[in-house]
Scaffold this active site. Structure first.
Site, mmCIF file in Angstrom:
data_model
loop_
_atom_site.group_PDB
_atom_site.id
_atom_site.type_symbol
_atom_site.label_atom_id
_atom_site.label_comp_id
_atom_site.label_asym_id
_atom_site.label_seq_id
_atom_site.Cartn_x
_atom_site.Cartn_y
_atom_site.Cartn_z
ATOM 1 N N LYS A 43 4.549 -27.187 -9.843
ATOM 2 C CA LYS A 43 4.639 -25.853 -10.438
ATOM 3 C C LYS A 43 3.235 -25.306 -10.675
ATOM 4 O O LYS A 43 2.533 -25.709 -11.589
ATOM 5 C CB LYS A 43 5.410 -25.856 -11.764
ATOM 6 C CG LYS A 43 5.831 -24.424 -12.085
ATOM 7 C CD LYS A 43 5.930 -24.070 -13.524
ATOM 8 C CE LYS A 43 4.677 -23.856 -14.281
ATOM 9 N NZ LYS A 43 3.920 -22.623 -13.993
ATOM 10 N N GLU A 64 -4.239 -34.213 -18.370
ATOM 11 C CA GLU A 64 -5.670 -33.880 -18.318
ATOM 12 C C GLU A 64 -5.803 -32.571 -19.088
ATOM 13 O O GLU A 64 -5.327 -31.533 -18.638
ATOM 14 C CB GLU A 64 -6.113 -33.775 -16.854
ATOM 15 C CG GLU A 64 -7.593 -33.969 -16.695
ATOM 16 C CD GLU A 64 -8.336 -32.670 -16.695
ATOM 17 O OE1 GLU A 64 -8.805 -32.277 -17.784
ATOM 18 O OE2 GLU A 64 -8.427 -32.033 -15.630
ATOM 19 N N CYS A 110 -12.480 -27.421 -17.841
ATOM 20 C CA CYS A 110 -12.178 -28.248 -19.013
ATOM 21 C C CYS A 110 -13.398 -29.080 -19.389
ATOM 22 O O CYS A 110 -13.532 -29.523 -20.520
ATOM 23 C CB CYS A 110 -10.960 -29.120 -18.741
ATOM 24 S SG CYS A 110 -11.008 -29.870 -17.139
ATOM 25 N N GLU A 124 -11.978 -24.924 -27.957
ATOM 26 C CA GLU A 124 -12.289 -24.681 -26.549
ATOM 27 C C GLU A 124 -12.162 -23.176 -26.273
ATOM 28 O O GLU A 124 -11.103 -22.592 -26.480
ATOM 29 C CB GLU A 124 -11.306 -25.457 -25.674
ATOM 30 C CG GLU A 124 -11.624 -25.340 -24.201
ATOM 31 C CD GLU A 124 -10.704 -26.197 -23.332
ATOM 32 O OE1 GLU A 124 -9.479 -26.200 -23.579
ATOM 33 O OE2 GLU A 124 -11.220 -26.855 -22.414
#
Ligand code: ADP
Length: 500
Positions: free
Chosen positions: A195, A270, A304, A401
Site C-alpha cells: 500500500k 521503521e 527519517c 520530528e
C-alpha cells in the site's frame, strides 16, 4: 534566495503513463476500487492535479489478501527454484534500469523532489536493492545444531518465507521504500500486498507494470492505492496477513502494533527520528558544514534520518552557523523537474502547514532565526531552508520530528564524550547519528555510546543495500537491508530427528 518555479517539460514515457487511466494491481489484473471511488494526485510544486487513482478500502484489501494467499500457496511461486526466484528479482532491477529516467521524472513530479536526486538516489538505489536482494534467494540456508540431549539426534533448522505480507510505505522516497520492502520479501518467497502512501502512488503503479513484464506469477505482488485509515488500517488488521512491514510516523507505527495484535502477525517498523549531527573542532570544517547542511536540507528535510539537531563545539559554533546560513541561502529552490534545482516543495499542504507551524513554535519559544523561517510564494508547498539558533532541549522544535528543512543548532563545551553522548541520546528516537571529527578515538567511542541503529562518521544519511538500517527506541523494530532484513521475511523452523 534563488527560486525557479516554472514547470519544465516531461519526457514522452512519463507523459504516456500520466495520460492513462490509473488502476490498482490485484491478482495480476488492473482493477478499479470495488467502491468505484478515486482520489486526486497532486503536483506539490504547482498544486495541479496530475491524475486520479483508485481509493481502495477494506473490500479491495480483502481481494488482494485472498489473491496473495493463493499465490503464496500456488505451485508457480512456492515451487519456483531459488535460482529462478533470484533471476526474477534481478530482472526487476534490469527493467527498472531500462526505465530509470521515466521513474525519476514521475517521482519528481509526484513527490516534488529534485529529479537529479531522484535519478541518482531513489532510482539507482532501488535498482541496487533488487540486485543485492536477488542473491539472498539462494542463500536462505539453515544450520545443523550440535544438541546435548541424551540419545541419537540429528537437529537442524530451515528458513521458510513468513507468508502473506502487508507492506505500508510512506511518501518521502516512494519507489525506494517499495524496493526496500518488495525486494527482500520476493527473494524470501513471500506474497505481498503493497500500500503506497496516498500522497505519492504513481511510481508504485508504474512499477506494477514492470513486475508483470518481469514475469511474476499473478497475485505474488498486489498494489492497493488508498488512504491510511481505510486501506492501510484494513491491511494491518487483516487476519489473513502473516506479517506487516511499515515505514512511517511513530504515531501510526503504534497503531499498526495495536492492529497487528488481533492475529499476532509479525511486525517490523521503521519510524521517526531526531538525529544528532555532532561537529568537533578537529573536523574538516568545510566538509562538516557541507555534510550537515545536506543532512537536513536533502529531500527537503523529509528523511527519517535527517540531521535535525546540529551540535557544534563552542570553539567553532559561530563558523558552523555562518557556514550553514551561507549554504542555506545558496540552495536553488524550484520545481523538482528542473535538473538544476536542489530543493523542491514539501510533499503536501498538510506537511507545509505542519512545518510552518513548527517554525512558528520555535520563534515563540525563543529560538533565533539565522536564516529562512518563511514559506515561499503562494503557489506550491515551498519552505525556505531554515537555521534556528538559541535552541534548547525543552523546545518542541528540538524534541519533535519536523520532517522539513529546519535545523536546530546548539553548542556544546564538553570534551567529555560521556556528556556528549548524553545530549545526543536525549531523545525518544534512535535512528541515526553523525559524528564529524578526525579523531579515531572520538569517532569509535561515540559510535559505541550513542543509542541509534546507524552511526555515520564524516557523513550523514548514508544507505546501501548491504548495510543494515533501522532504529533503537521509538525509531522502530527490526532492520531493513543487509542480511538482517531476511529475518523480517522468514520464519526459522527447527527439526529434531530421533536416530536412536
Ligand atoms: P506521514 O504522517 O508522514 O504522512 P504516516 O505514518 O501517516 O506518515 O503514513 C505512512 C503510511 O502509513 C502511508 O501509507 C499511510 O497511508 C499509512 N497509514 C496512515 N495511517 C494508517 C493507519 N491508521 N493504519 C495503517 N496505515 C496507515
Amino acid at each position: 534566495m534563488n527560486i525557479a518555479i516554472a514547470k519544465p517539460k516531461l519526457g514522452r514515457d512519463s507523459k504516456a503513463f500520466l495520460a492513462k487511466k490509473h488502476r490498482m494491481f490485484i491478482d495480476g489484473k488492473w482493477v478499479e476500487a470495488k467502491s468505484g471511488q478515486t482520489f486526486p494526485v497532486e503536483d506539490p510544486a504547482t498544486q495541479e492535479t496530475i491524475g486520479q487513482v483508485p481509493a481502495g478500502d477494506k473490500a479491495d484489501i480483502d481481494l488482494a489478501v485472498a489473491a496473495a494467499r493463493r499465490a503464496f500457496e500456488g505451485k508457480a511461486w512456492s515451487r519456483m527454484l531459488p535460482a529462478d526466484r533470484a533471476k526474477l528479482v534481478w530482472r526487476i532491477g534490469d527493467l527498472l534500469e531500462k526505465h530509470a529516467d521515466e521513474f525519476a521524472e514521475l517521482e519528481a513530479l509526484d513527490n516534488g523532489k529534485p529529479v537529479t536526486n531522484a535519478r541518482r538516489d531513489d532510482i539507482d538505489g532501488s535498482i541496487g536493492m533488487f540486485r543485492y536482494m536477488s542473491g539472498w534467494a539462494t542463500r536462505l540456508n539453515g544450520e545443523t545444531i550440535p544438541v546435548s540431549s541424551k540419545g541419537n539426534w540429528h537437529c537442524y533448522t530451515m528458513r521458510e518465507p513468513v507468508g502473506v505480507v502487508g507492506q505500508i510505505i510512506p511518501w518521502n522516497f516512494p519507489l525506494m521504500m517499495a524496493a526496500w520492502k518488495l525486494a527482500p520479501a520476493l527473494a524470501a518467497g513471500c506474497a505481498i500486498i503493497l500500500k503506497p502512501a496516498e500522497q505519492t502512488p504513481l511510481t508504485a503503479l508504474r512499477f506494477g507494470e514492470l513486475l508483470q513484464e518481469a514475469g511474476l506469477p499473478d497475485g505474488v505482488v498486489n498494489i492497493v492505492t488508498g488512504f491510511g485509515e481505510t486501506a492501510g488500517a484494513a491491511l494491518a488488521n487483516h487476519d489473513g496477513v502473516d506479517k506487516v512491514a511499515f515505514t512511517g510516523s511513530t504515531e501510526v507505527g503504534k497503531l499498526i502494533v495495536k492492529a497487528a495484535a488481533g492475529n499476532l502477525k509479525r511486525v517490523s517498523l521503521e519510524l521517526g527520528g531526531k538525529s544528532p549531527a555532532i561537529v568537533f573542532p578537529d573536523a574538516d570544517l568545510d566538509k562538516a558544514i557541507t555534510g550537515t547542511a545536506s543532512a537536513i536540507f536533502y529531500n527537503q528535510g523529509q528523511c527519517c534520518t535527517a540531521g535535525s539537531r546540529l551540535f557544534a563545539h563552542r570553539s567553532i559554533y559561530d563558523k558552523v552557523v555562518e557556514g550553514m546560513v551561507e549554504r542555506a541561502t545558496k540552495i536553488k529552490v524550484g520545481h523538482g523537474l528542473d535538473p538544476s534545482v536542489e530543493l523542491g516543495p514539501l510533499v503536501s499542504k498538510e506537511q507545509h502547514t505542519k512545518v510552518a507551524g513548527y517554525i512558528e513554535s520555535g520563534r515563540k519559544d525563543g529560538a533565533a532565526i539565522a536564516t529562512g523561517g518563511h514559506v515561499i510564494g503562494n503557489q506550491g508547498y515551498f519552505v525556505e531552508p531554515t537555521v534556528l539558533t538559541k535552541t534548547s532541549r525543552d523546545m518542541k522544535v528540538v524534541r519533535e520530528e519536523i520532517f522539513g528543512p529546519v535545523v536546530c543548532v546548539q553548542s556544546f563545551d564538553d570534551d567529555d564524550l560521556e556528556a556528549v553522548a548524553k545530549f545526543a541520546n536525549d531523545t525518544e528516537y534512535g535512528l541515526q547519528a553523525s559524528i564529524w571529527t578526525r579523531n579515531l578515538k572520538t569517532a569509535h567511542t561515540l559510535a559505541r555510546k550513542i543509542k541509534a541503529g546507524t552511526i555515520c562518521v564524516n557523513n550523514h544519511n548514508y544507505g546501501d543495500a548491504a548495510w543494515p538500517f533501522g532504529g533503537y527506541k521509538q525509531s522502530g523494530w527490526g532492520r531493513e537491508m543487509g542480511k538482517e532484513v531476511m529475518e523480517n521475511y522468514t520464519e526459522t523452523k527447527s527439526v529434531a530427528i530421533n536416530l536412536g
